[in-house]
Design an enzyme around this catalytic site. Structure first.
Site, short mmCIF file in Angstrom:
data_model
loop_
_atom_site.label_atom_id
_atom_site.label_comp_id
_atom_site.label_asym_id
_atom_site.label_seq_id
_atom_site.Cartn_x
_atom_site.Cartn_y
_atom_site.Cartn_z
N THR A 148 -3.31 5.46 -4.10
CA THR A 148 -2.28 6.21 -3.39
C THR A 148 -0.93 6.08 -4.06
O THR A 148 -0.11 6.98 -3.99
CB THR A 148 -2.17 5.70 -1.94
N THR A 149 -0.69 4.94 -4.70
CA THR A 149 0.57 4.78 -5.41
C THR A 149 0.52 5.53 -6.74
O THR A 149 1.44 6.26 -7.08
CB THR A 149 0.86 3.30 -5.66
N ASP A 157 0.84 -1.19 0.00
CA ASP A 157 0.00 0.00 0.00
C ASP A 157 0.88 1.25 0.00
O ASP A 157 1.64 1.48 0.93
CB ASP A 157 -0.89 -0.04 1.26
N ASP A 161 -8.88 -0.33 1.71
CA ASP A 161 -8.84 0.37 0.43
C ASP A 161 -10.09 0.07 -0.37
O ASP A 161 -10.74 0.97 -0.91
CB ASP A 161 -7.60 -0.06 -0.38
#
Lengths: 575, 527
Positions: free
Chosen positions: B94-95, B61, B387
């Site tokens: 998020t990445t 994550d 997520d």
């Protein structure tokens, strides 16, 4: 068109970059695998009935001798993250199945070894990881197909599997004694209403130095590793006992608010002493009035649970007293005795008492224990009293017994048995090898090498037993190819025999969970491409938050002067 | 010409090109760090703490990795921040957001090197971002009307999100869990009502969704283990003794019997309190603080189930789901709102006993029990599931859906490329650069899967030259494939957030032309 213009600058730097990146990633992965394998190698020699033990000397100077994989790994303080994951792996196996903690690590080590060679031949780690997943699913199918169903009423089969587990331990010569004991212990706590659930907390193991492991016994009732408090000459044996578990103290009163008694002249002193006596006496009278003749008193750190004075009176009233019972044990005790704990003298009523035929203090070796037997309406609990000539043996006996209990529990959860002695692993290896030929591409290649990796178990078993591993494994493979799926290594005879007939059996759950946990762990290690050092600041902050919370909690209720935070937690435990 | 010293000792200042270089390098380093975790075949990282215990976390994550990094570079911190914001806002991507921002800066660096003013680049980026967003808006699918289709959309999104995580092998199982849990929320984004309990043991597949609430506590000794039609009083009150809260208060007495009287009085006070509590007509009492032996026994006598030491989270959530209020005084039973549920019983998961509240007032509430081999797996599974839950709950509100697998990036890149051709002036270079940065995302996905990215991307580009193409990278079969057919979907909201916040972050870093580092505050070294 914009596309060639876009493509050119993009691909050029990415080529060189990815090259550098890949190198570093590989290094991390390799380092992880090497570290994890080192851990696996450390416990490899303790696998099987002729496996060796390890002596661990802890930082505090304590010495442990054990053969239990989970214990060895637990005490090894590894720092490398991947190595740590192997330690966790063995812990998980301990939680799920309770046995096979060495096996699972050895399998993981062998799989990692194959992964390394697969990586070297340029296969992408995710491809390896995916094939591993498929292998584990297939393996569980194969094992389930091999398994033999077992009934809980079939006590012999249960004893066989418990003794297989015990055979590889230090206490193996006592397996004929301990195996039936473990089976009986577990079966006696199985609730007929919920036959699939066994709470091993209902089996209490009490260790007492002295005698030999032979003297270990199953007690239908309760055992306290304490002597009865008879400093004032109280009874040590009570028949037709009426037992009360009390959570209050038989000692001079103490208020929660700070108090001091002001004595202004000599006569007052006398009066105070007399009052104290009367106070205690009235309490004991109330207790006696219900017919109670055995008292179990919970430990208290706020004030003395009993004083010499109250002991004296209790002895006069012919009440047997066991003091300093830990708070954690209260639930177990009340469940066993089928009674209710009493936390105030006002609530001391006959219906809260438990009944037993006999409460007796017994001398054992240099110490004494108190046994409560013949309990009326006893709850579904049981106690095992473990004896041994020295502390090391006792500890190891306890661990072995725990493994055996877990094995029986596994059988209660999942009522299937499977052969031991390396038979399931070699059969897996054979069937997976055949399966690999059906698959296509990279997967086939990966599955084949994992099939080979599983041979590590019979190989190690033979090696540890001092046999020639190559001869044994090849012969074993041969026998399995001819359809003898239960052929395994008979370590005692040093040859291949039908292992089911030799009564070497283990629960299916142990084997399946070993395979699935080991593959899960290996896949996780494979997927890691980087180790990032994290400042402990963030961690520190968390701790500080915690402390702050605790502080604000304490401020609302200030503890007594000079007491530290940990003492506060003690208080929670004992009062 | 000696310049007066402007700053304090130890304070440093970097200017112009150097400053820009420092921030570019920092931001790109961060982007490269998390780059390998992108996509279904992304790799994991070990986070090893340097503190005591050297605790280890294994994760994929982006937000978790970045959050725990200790970073000095200010530009890098900006990227960490946007990933955090992305995590809070939509929960996923998020990445992607960091990788995209990194690529935008990488392109900008080249443009700056050819003497294009940062402001020109910024305005080009802005135009491109707007255009990309419009391109996405034209292609979104909204199935809100059709409940059946909408649910399958949710399933697809959940599966796409989960496929890059540790749960990928059991993604169907977990996607179903997540969708069921989110559907129960009926449109609210209050994820508080979904409780996640982690219990080691078993395998990930043994995880399950439970309608109701599970509290990881024990029932007091001698109390009923099963209650139907429970009336629950949730409280935060001291159940040891009510004390005078003045420090050092003490009583003086002159005889032992008086001490006993005081002790008796204290006990009576407690008894009275317990009576008051029981007088609420309850049969279950949950306290945040400890319940000592004495009141515990009183409750047991009254047949009330008492649970002590439920933590902050536990009681707040319990109050929420059972519809009760947390009480701390018990004088007015009328004014206290009690919680209700149909059944309380003790259940066993793995080796532990837990208390299960079923048929709770707030129908939305549910508990997901995660099982797994080790704590590492469980922690990572929880992050992944979280997520998925975030994305789903956002999608329930904003039901616009896009395809995944690099499809949105290619659509945007195509539109941006066209814009570049129409735009006169230096800005067009920046717009073109933006499109290159967008293509970097599918490139990274392909690279991570060990595929030939150059080949695949050019194929994909050719596919997208056709109108209305649904082509994307299919990592599993290592080829360009039809995303609609393979059911790979993403939420529009996530993509939009990625696009906008990455552009904004890049813009912010581009504007920088001076970095002033203040002198560190003096303090004794504590650690």
């Amino acid at each position: 068109m914009a596309s060639p213009a876009v493509q050119a600058p993009r691909s050029a730097p990415s080529k060189t970059e990815s090259y550098v990146d890949n190198k570093r990633k590989d290094d991390i992965r390799r380092a992880n695998i090497v570290a994890a394998r080192a851990v696996a190698d450390a416990v490899r020699t303790s696998l099987g009935p002729k496996g060796m033990d390890k002596m661990i000397s802890t930082a505090s100077g304590e010495v442990i001798i054990t053969n239990d994989g989970a214990t060895i790994l637990n005490k090894m303080e590894v720092l490398q993250p991947a190595a740590k994951m192997l330690v966790e792996l063995s812990k998980s196996q301990d939680i799920v199945a309770g046995d096979g903690t060495t096996t699972v690590v050895v399998i993981a080590g062998a799989l990692l070894k194959q992964c390394l060679s697969l990586l070297n031949s340029g296969i992408h780690p995710t491809v390896i990881s995916d094939s591993l997943h498929k292998v584990s699913l297939k393996a569980v199918d194969v094992l389930t197909a091999m398994a033999v169903p077992v009934e809980l009423s079939d006590r012999d089969s249960l004893i066989k599997s418990a003794s297989t587990s015990l055979n590889s331990k230090v206490v193996s010569q006592y397996s004929t004694l301990l195996a039936p004991l473990a089976v009986d212990a577990v079966l006696s706590v199985v609730d007929p209403a919920k036959p699939d659930l066994v709470d091993l907390r209902d089996v209490k193991i009490v260790k007492k130095l002295g005698g030999t492991v032979d003297d270990t016994e199953l007690v239908k009732g309760l055992v306290f590793d304490k002597k009865a408090s008879h400093s004032a000459g109280g009874p040590t044996r009570v028949e037709n006992a009426k037992i009360a578990v009390i959570q209050f103290q038989i000692s001079p009163p103490k208020t929660d608010i700070e108090q001091s008694i002001v004595v202004s002249d000599y006569t007052q002193m006398d009066r105070i002493l007399k009052e104290e006596r009367n106070y205690i006496l009235s309490m004991i009278k109330k207790i006696k009035a219900t017919g109670c003749n055995v008292l179990l008193i919970q430990k208290s750190i706020l004030r003395d649970a009993v004083t010499d004075l109250s002991l004296h009176y209790l002895a006069k009233a012919k009440i047997l007293v066991i003091k300093d019972v830990e708070r954690d044990e209260i639930e177990f005790i009340t469940k066993t005795l089928n009674c209710l704990p009493i936390s105030n003298i006002e609530h001391f009523r006959a219906e809260k008492l438990g009944y037993a035929d006999l409460v007796e203090e017994v001398s054992l070796g240099d110490g004494k224990i108190v046994k409560i037997t013949g309990i009326k309406d006893m709850g579904r609990t049981t106690t095992v009293l473990v004896r041994g000539s020295n502390q090391l043996v006792i500890d190891e006996a306890e661990r072995s017994l725990h493994d055996a209990l877990c094995v029986v529990r596994c059988l209660v959860n999942k009522k299937f048995l499977i052969a031991g002695g390396g038979a399931p692993e070699i059969e897996l290896s054979r069937q997976l090898g055949a399966w690999a030929k059906v698959l296509q591409g990279m997967e086939s290649y990966c599955v084949r090498s994992f099939a080979e990796a599983l041979e590590v178990i019979p190989y190690t078993l033979a090696e540890n037993a001092g046999l020639n591993p190559i001869t044994i494994v090849t012969e074993l493979r041969n026998r399995h190819a001819q359809g003898e799926i239960n052929a395994g290594i008979n370590v005692r005879k040093g040859q291949i025999t039908n292992i089911l007939e030799e009564n070497v059996v283990q629960p299916l759950l142990v084997s399946t969970s070993a395979i699935s946990l080991a593959t899960e762990c290996v896949r996780m290690i494979l997927k890691i491409d980087d180790i990032v050092m994290v400042s402990h600041l963030s961690l520190f902050k968390k701790e500080r938050d915690c402390l702050w919370r605790l502080q604000s909690f304490l401020l609302r209720k200030p503890p007594q002067r000079g007491k530290r935070v940990c003492a506060y937690y003690e208080k929670k435990k004992y009062l | 010409m000696a310049m007066e010293k402007l700053f304090k000792d130890e304070a440093t200042e970097e200017k112009g090109g150097r400053a820009r270089m420092a921030s570019f390098v920092g931001a790109m380093a961060i982007a490269d760090l998390v780059k390998t975790t992108l996509g279904p075949k992304g790799m994991d990282k070990i986070l090893q703490s340097t503190g005591r215990g050297h605790s280890v976390t294994v994760t994929n994550d982006g937000a978790t990795i970045l959050k725990s990094l200790h970073i000095d570079n200010p530009a890098a911190k900006v990227l960490v921040d946007i990933s955090k914001v992305q995590d809070d806002e939509v929960g996923d991507g998020t990445t992607s957001v960091v990788v995209l921002a990194g690529e935008l800066l990488r392109e900008a660096e080249k443009l700056v090197a050819t003497n294009i003013h940062p402001m020109t680049i910024i305005s080009g980026y802005r135009m491109a971002a707007e255009c990309a967003r419009n391109a996405l808006l034209q292609r979104v699918v909204d199935n809100k009307e059709d409940a059946e289709k909408f649910k399958s959309d949710l399933m697809k999104i959940a599966m796409t999100t989960l496929s890059s995580k540790i749960l990928s092998q059991d993604k169907e199982h977990f996607a179903k869990l997540a969708v069921d849990a989110v559907m129960r929320l009926k449109g609210s984004t209050n994820l508080e009502a979904i409780q996640i309990i982690k219990k080691p043991g078993g395998s990930l597949k043994d995880s399950f969704l439970d309608e109701g609430f599970i509290l990881d506590k024990k029932i007091g000794v001698g109390q009923p283990k099963r209650i139907e039609n429970a009336k629950i009083l949730v409280a935060n009150t001291a159940m040891d003794t009510d004390k005078v809260k003045i420090y050092g208060a003490r009583v003086r007495v002159d005889s032992m019997s008086r001490v006993a009287e005081i002790e008796g009085a204290e006990k009576d006070k407690m008894r009275e309190k317990v009576q008051k509590i029981i007088a609420h007509g309850i049969n279950c009492f949950v306290n945040r603080q400890l319940i000592y032996n004495f009141p515990e026994e009183l409750f047991a006598d009254a047949g009330v189930l008492a649970i002590e030491h439920a933590d902050f989270d536990g009681i707040e959530r319990l109050a929420l789901v059972t519809g009760g209020e947390i009480a701390s005084t018990f004088d007015n039973p009328e004014s206290v709102k009690l919680g209700h549920c149909k059944l309380i019983e003790e259940i066993m998961i793995g080796e532990d006993k837990l208390i299960h509240f079923s048929g709770v007032e707030m129908g939305q509430a549910c508990t997901i029990v995660l099982r797994g081999a080790s704590f590492h797996v469980l922690d990572e599974a929880e992050r992944s599931l979280h997520d998925a839950l975030c994305v789903l709950s956002q999608t329930v509100n904003d039901s616009r859906v896009l395809l995944g697998g690099g499809w949105p990036e290619m659509v945007m890149a195509k539109a941006v490329d066209e814009l570049a051709r129409k735009t006169p002036g230096k800005k067009s270079h920046a717009i073109e650069a933006f499109s290159r940065a967008l293509v970097a995302i599918p490139t990274t996905i392909a690279d991570n899967a060990g595929l030939d990215s150059a080949e695949l991307i050019s194929q994909l580009r050719a596919e997208h030259h056709k109108e209305g193409s649904t082509a994307g990278i299919d990592v599993i079969s290592a080829s360009v494939g039809d995303m609609a057919e393979r059911g790979i979907c993403e939420s529009f909201k996530v993509k939009q957030a990625v696009l906008l916040s990455a552009t904004e972050a890049a813009e912010m870093i581009l504007r920088v032309d001076e970095i002033i580092t203040c002198a560190p505050r003096k303090r004794e070294d504590r650690m």
